[in-house]
Design a protein around this motif. Structure first.
Motif, PDB file in Angstrom:
ATOM      1  N   ILE A   4      40.566  33.128  43.801  1.00  0.00           N
ATOM      2  CA  ILE A   4      41.687  33.196  43.167  1.00  0.00           C
ATOM      3  C   ILE A   4      42.491  34.227  43.567  1.00  0.00           C
ATOM      4  CG2 ILE A   4      41.048  31.967  41.026  1.00  0.00           C
ATOM      5  CD1 ILE A   4      40.492  34.643  39.792  1.00  0.00           C
ATOM      6  N   GLY A   5      42.196  34.639  44.772  1.00  0.00           N
ATOM      7  CA  GLY A   5      43.233  35.849  45.446  1.00  0.00           C
ATOM      8  C   GLY A   5      42.707  37.041  45.421  1.00  0.00           C
ATOM      9  N   PHE A   6      41.491  37.541  44.724  1.00  0.00           N
ATOM     10  CA  PHE A   6      41.110  38.839  44.543  1.00  0.00           C
ATOM     11  C   PHE A   6      40.046  39.012  45.452  1.00  0.00           C
ATOM     12  CE2 PHE A   6      43.393  37.829  40.755  1.00  0.00           C
ATOM     13  CZ  PHE A   6      44.355  38.992  40.622  1.00  0.00           C
ATOM     14  N   SER A   7      39.776  40.361  45.698  1.00  0.00           N
ATOM     15  CA  SER A   7      38.466  40.744  46.422  1.00  0.00           C
ATOM     16  C   SER A   7      37.018  40.826  45.746  1.00  0.00           C
ATOM     17  CB  SER A   7      38.715  41.901  47.058  1.00  0.00           C
ATOM     18  OG  SER A   7      39.857  42.019  47.873  1.00  0.00           O
ATOM     19  N   PRO A   8      36.206  40.336  46.025  1.00  0.00           N
ATOM     20  CA  PRO A   8      35.003  40.355  45.367  1.00  0.00           C
ATOM     21  C   PRO A   8      34.281  42.126  45.282  1.00  0.00           C
ATOM     22  CG  PRO A   8      34.700  38.513  46.990  1.00  0.00           C
ATOM     23  CD  PRO A   8      35.851  39.428  47.181  1.00  0.00           C
ATOM     24  N   GLY A   9      33.940  42.073  44.015  1.00  0.00           N
ATOM     25  CA  GLY A   9      33.312  43.513  44.194  1.00  0.00           C
ATOM     26  C   GLY A   9      34.084  44.611  43.682  1.00  0.00           C
ATOM     27  N   ALA A  10      35.453  44.324  43.449  1.00  0.00           N
ATOM     28  CA  ALA A  10      36.571  45.166  43.113  1.00  0.00           C
ATOM     29  C   ALA A  10      36.717  45.187  41.508  1.00  0.00           C
ATOM     30  CB  ALA A  10      37.961  44.701  43.718  1.00  0.00           C
ATOM     31  N   TRP A  11      37.221  46.229  41.095  1.00  0.00           N
ATOM     32  CA  TRP A  11      37.793  46.442  39.807  1.00  0.00           C
ATOM     33  C   TRP A  11      38.966  45.863  39.458  1.00  0.00           C
ATOM     34  CZ3 TRP A  11      34.354  49.188  36.922  1.00  0.00           C
ATOM     35  CH2 TRP A  11      33.420  50.204  37.601  1.00  0.00           C
ATOM     36  N   LEU A  12      39.118  45.219  38.294  1.00  0.00           N
ATOM     37  CA  LEU A  12      40.336  44.189  38.011  1.00  0.00           C
ATOM     38  C   LEU A  12      41.342  45.221  37.385  1.00  0.00           C
ATOM     39  CD1 LEU A  12      38.380  41.014  37.148  1.00  0.00           C
ATOM     40  CD2 LEU A  12      39.728  41.469  39.350  1.00  0.00           C
ATOM     41  N   SER A  13      42.404  45.696  38.149  1.00  0.00           N
ATOM     42  CA  SER A  13      43.361  46.295  37.491  1.00  0.00           C
ATOM     43  C   SER A  13      44.262  45.651  36.583  1.00  0.00           C
ATOM     44  CB  SER A  13      44.425  46.822  38.783  1.00  0.00           C
ATOM     45  OG  SER A  13      45.294  47.690  37.845  1.00  0.00           O
ATOM     46  N   VAL A  14      44.433  46.106  35.337  1.00  0.00           N
ATOM     47  CA  VAL A  14      45.400  45.312  34.180  1.00  0.00           C
ATOM     48  C   VAL A  14      46.480  46.215  33.549  1.00  0.00           C
ATOM     49  CG1 VAL A  14      43.247  44.095  33.522  1.00  0.00           C
ATOM     50  CG2 VAL A  14      43.683  46.244  32.345  1.00  0.00           C
ATOM     51  N   TRP A  36      47.397  34.565  33.571  1.00  0.00           N
ATOM     52  CA  TRP A  36      46.421  33.905  32.713  1.00  0.00           C
ATOM     53  C   TRP A  36      44.989  34.506  32.689  1.00  0.00           C
ATOM     54  CZ3 TRP A  36      42.003  32.644  35.596  1.00  0.00           C
ATOM     55  CH2 TRP A  36      42.311  32.733  37.132  1.00  0.00           C
ATOM     56  N   LEU A  37      44.903  35.391  33.488  1.00  0.00           N
ATOM     57  CA  LEU A  37      43.546  36.345  33.837  1.00  0.00           C
ATOM     58  C   LEU A  37      43.389  37.379  33.138  1.00  0.00           C
ATOM     59  CD1 LEU A  37      40.782  36.134  35.245  1.00  0.00           C
ATOM     60  CD2 LEU A  37      41.790  36.916  37.209  1.00  0.00           C
ATOM     61  N   TYR A  38      42.502  37.871  32.401  1.00  0.00           N
ATOM     62  CA  TYR A  38      42.442  38.979  31.665  1.00  0.00           C
ATOM     63  C   TYR A  38      40.982  39.602  31.890  1.00  0.00           C
ATOM     64  CZ  TYR A  38      46.213  37.561  28.537  1.00  0.00           C
ATOM     65  OH  TYR A  38      47.361  37.216  28.009  1.00  0.00           O
ATOM     66  N   ALA A  39      41.027  41.038  31.917  1.00  0.00           N
ATOM     67  CA  ALA A  39      39.915  41.750  32.449  1.00  0.00           C
ATOM     68  C   ALA A  39      39.601  42.777  31.184  1.00  0.00           C
ATOM     69  CB  ALA A  39      39.889  42.032  33.882  1.00  0.00           C
ATOM     70  N   VAL A  40      38.528  42.775  30.616  1.00  0.00           N
ATOM     71  CA  VAL A  40      38.140  43.536  29.464  1.00  0.00           C
ATOM     72  C   VAL A  40      37.122  44.286  29.547  1.00  0.00           C
ATOM     73  CG1 VAL A  40      38.550  43.413  27.020  1.00  0.00           C
ATOM     74  CG2 VAL A  40      39.366  41.788  28.355  1.00  0.00           C
ATOM     75  N   GLY A  41      36.955  45.526  29.178  1.00  0.00           N
ATOM     76  CA  GLY A  41      35.890  46.496  29.030  1.00  0.00           C
ATOM     77  C   GLY A  41      35.648  47.266  30.478  1.00  0.00           C
ATOM     78  N   ASP A  42      34.293  47.444  30.829  1.00  0.00           N
ATOM     79  CA  ASP A  42      34.125  48.077  31.946  1.00  0.00           C
ATOM     80  C   ASP A  42      34.979  47.839  33.199  1.00  0.00           C
ATOM     81  OD1 ASP A  42      32.542  49.920  30.339  1.00  0.00           O
ATOM     82  OD2 ASP A  42      30.802  49.620  31.655  1.00  0.00           O
ATOM     83  N   VAL A  43      34.956  46.511  33.474  1.00  0.00           N
ATOM     84  CA  VAL A  43      35.124  45.714  34.559  1.00  0.00           C
ATOM     85  C   VAL A  43      36.751  46.095  34.948  1.00  0.00           C
ATOM     86  CG1 VAL A  43      36.143  43.428  33.670  1.00  0.00           C
ATOM     87  CG2 VAL A  43      35.226  43.657  35.746  1.00  0.00           C
ATOM     88  N   ASN A  44      37.665  46.681  34.023  1.00  0.00           N
ATOM     89  CA  ASN A  44      38.839  46.949  34.485  1.00  0.00           C
ATOM     90  C   ASN A  44      39.093  48.390  34.782  1.00  0.00           C
ATOM     91  OD1 ASN A  44      39.490  48.434  31.967  1.00  0.00           O
ATOM     92  ND2 ASN A  44      39.997  46.471  31.141  1.00  0.00           N
TER      93      ASN A  44
END
Length: 475
Positions: free
Chosen positions: A281-291, A302-310
């Motif tokens: 879906i166009g993102f790098s594995p192992g990266a933090w997801l910026s929100v 459509w994609l949400y990242a919640v908690g530590d992962v962001n």
């Protein structure tokens, strides 16, 4: 094989994912949550709850010994087997049946297995038995996979098979000696816990203990750890590691070495995104997801990242705060409503910026919220710092015969409001929410004079801060 459709897919059934799913369901969204391990996640089984269980017994014993009349009744040491039994009860012996029951009651479907993106709004779940289920989301997918302990690239470290925080909090036997790498919250708390068991603990810290907090907090905790028998090695790093028949041996940057039966690595966290298929879906594995503040991943709708992962605030309570907000926003957007119509308003996770509360359950406890003095000055704020020795408060003498503690408030002089507070001392954790309310609510200093603290309690520190600041002139 056709895919199962839901309004919302949540990946990760920890405390954060559970809250996203719950709020989405309450907003009328059909929701499935996917979990590869235990429903309840890190906090329930390997972090918040078991770590506090490991700390409590020795803390209670020390508290009794600090009060004349009680200390005479203390005739034994901590029963380590009893501590571990209690920890096991609190984690339900790593059985998630009660959490699964909660999901059922909340109307949230559960699918066990490993989730991987196969496209936009599409997730494939592979169960332990190899069964594959394809899911498609009508509106949103929320990633709530959390973070994992970081293992630094030190020669020989991986080969000695060190503990991570999970191993330390779930151990069923206690090592005679333990070396801990890292002077953050996990390192300080586990040093406190294992020293309480009688383990010989060495804490190796690259800079200073609890370096992100006010310096006095780290100093008080360091002095306490020394009294517990912990050897604190600051200003050094581990350069290499190897294991002998009985112990691990760590070489230090100052030429010294540390020998211990077990090694705990607590030097940071890394996002659990390496095997989610983010590349599809166009993102790098192992990266933090910026929100953004609605927890929407930047560049998507459509994609949400919640908690530590962001990577906004790696704390369970902040993740749950984000989760409640995200679930509401997802439901509002799905119905075509403006985000401002959601209960949280247009900017839903603004407390992640400057208003983050945190308690470190060391001895003494450290409770903080908002900006430190250093952070406020770096941000260019015109501030006044109010310091008060908690031992001078009458209520402190009811807790211990020789209470030690400190409290600091940071006042924004341009606005006349608090923007930071730190407490260090016994039983200060329960002071924190009052400071959080004052800071988040931007309560003017002049109004705080009318919030009268009860006597004799530690809350009297609020009055002492105000007295130091100076009574406002009558209008």
């Amino acid at each position: 094989m056709s895919a199962r459709e839901y309004d919302v897919i949540v990946i990760g059934a920890g405390a954060v994912g559970e809250n996203v799913a719950d709020r989405a369901v309450q907003g009328g969204m059909s929701t499935v949550i996917v979990e590869a391990e235990l429903v309840g996640g890190e906090c329930s089984y390997w972090a918040c709850m078991p770590s506090k269980a490991l700390l409590r017994s020795a803390a209670a014993l020390r508290a009794a010994r600090d009060v004349d009349g009680a200390t005479q009744a203390v005739t034994g040491e901590v029963d380590v087997a009893g501590v571990l039994r209690r920890r096991n009860r609190i984690t339900h012996d790593w059985d998630d049946a009660s959490q699964v029951s909660w999901l059922d009651g909340a109307g949230i479907d559960l699918l066990r297995g490993h989730a991987e993106f196969t496209g936009v709004k599409r997730v494939r779940v592979t169960a332990a038995d190899g069964t594959v289920t394809d899911l498609v989301a009508r509106h949103a997918v929320a990633v709530a996979t959390g973070s994992a302990p970081l293992l630094p690239d030190i020669p020989g470290l991986r080969e000695i098979e060190p503990w991570t925080s999970r191993d330390a909090t779930s151990a069923q036997t206690i090592p005679a000696s333990l070396a801990i790498l890292g002077g953050g919250v996990v390192g300080a708390e586990m040093a406190t816990a294992y020293a309480g068991f009688g383990t010989t603990v060495t804490l190796i810290v690259r800079s200073r203990l609890l370096s992100s907090m006010e310096p006095f907090a780290g100093d008080l905790v360091a002095a306490s750890l020394a009294r517990l028998g912990v050897s604190l090695r600051t200003g050094v790093e581990v350069t290499a590691a190897h294991r002998t028949d009985r112990n691990a041996v760590l070489a230090l940057s100052d030429g010294g070495r540390v020998v211990a039966e077990q090694v705990l690595v607590a030097v940071g966290r890394t996002p659990r995104t390496t095997d989610l298929g983010l590349e599809s879906i166009g993102f790098s594995p192992g990266a933090w997801l910026s929100v953004d503040d609605t927890l929407l991943v930047k560049g998507t709708d459509w994609l949400y990242a919640v908690g530590d992962v962001n990577h906004r605030a790696l704390l369970t309570h902040q993740g749950k705060y984000q989760a409640r907000a995200a679930g509401d926003v997802i439901a509002a957007r799905a119905k075509g409503h403006p985000v401002a119509d959601a209960p949280w308003g247009a900017h839903v996770a603004t407390a992640d910026h400057d208003h983050i509360p945190q308690v470190t359950f060391t001895d003494p406890e450290v409770a903080s919220v908002g900006l430190t003095e250093a952070a406020a000055r770096a941000a260019g704020r015109r501030i006044r710092v109010l310091d008060y020795d908690l031992s001078w408060i009458a209520g402190a003498s009811t807790y211990a015969d020789a209470y030690q503690g400190m409290a600091r408030a940071i006042v924004d002089e341009d606005r006349g409001v608090l923007i930071g507070a730190t407490f260090a001392g016994a039983n200060v954790a329960e002071l924190l929410h009052s400071a959080t309310v004052a800071i988040v609510g931007e309560v003017p200093i002049e109004r705080l004079w009318h919030a009268v603290p009860s006597y004799p309690t530690l809350s009297e520190v609020w009055l002492r801060w105000l007295e130091e600041y100076g009574r406002p002139a009558p209008h």
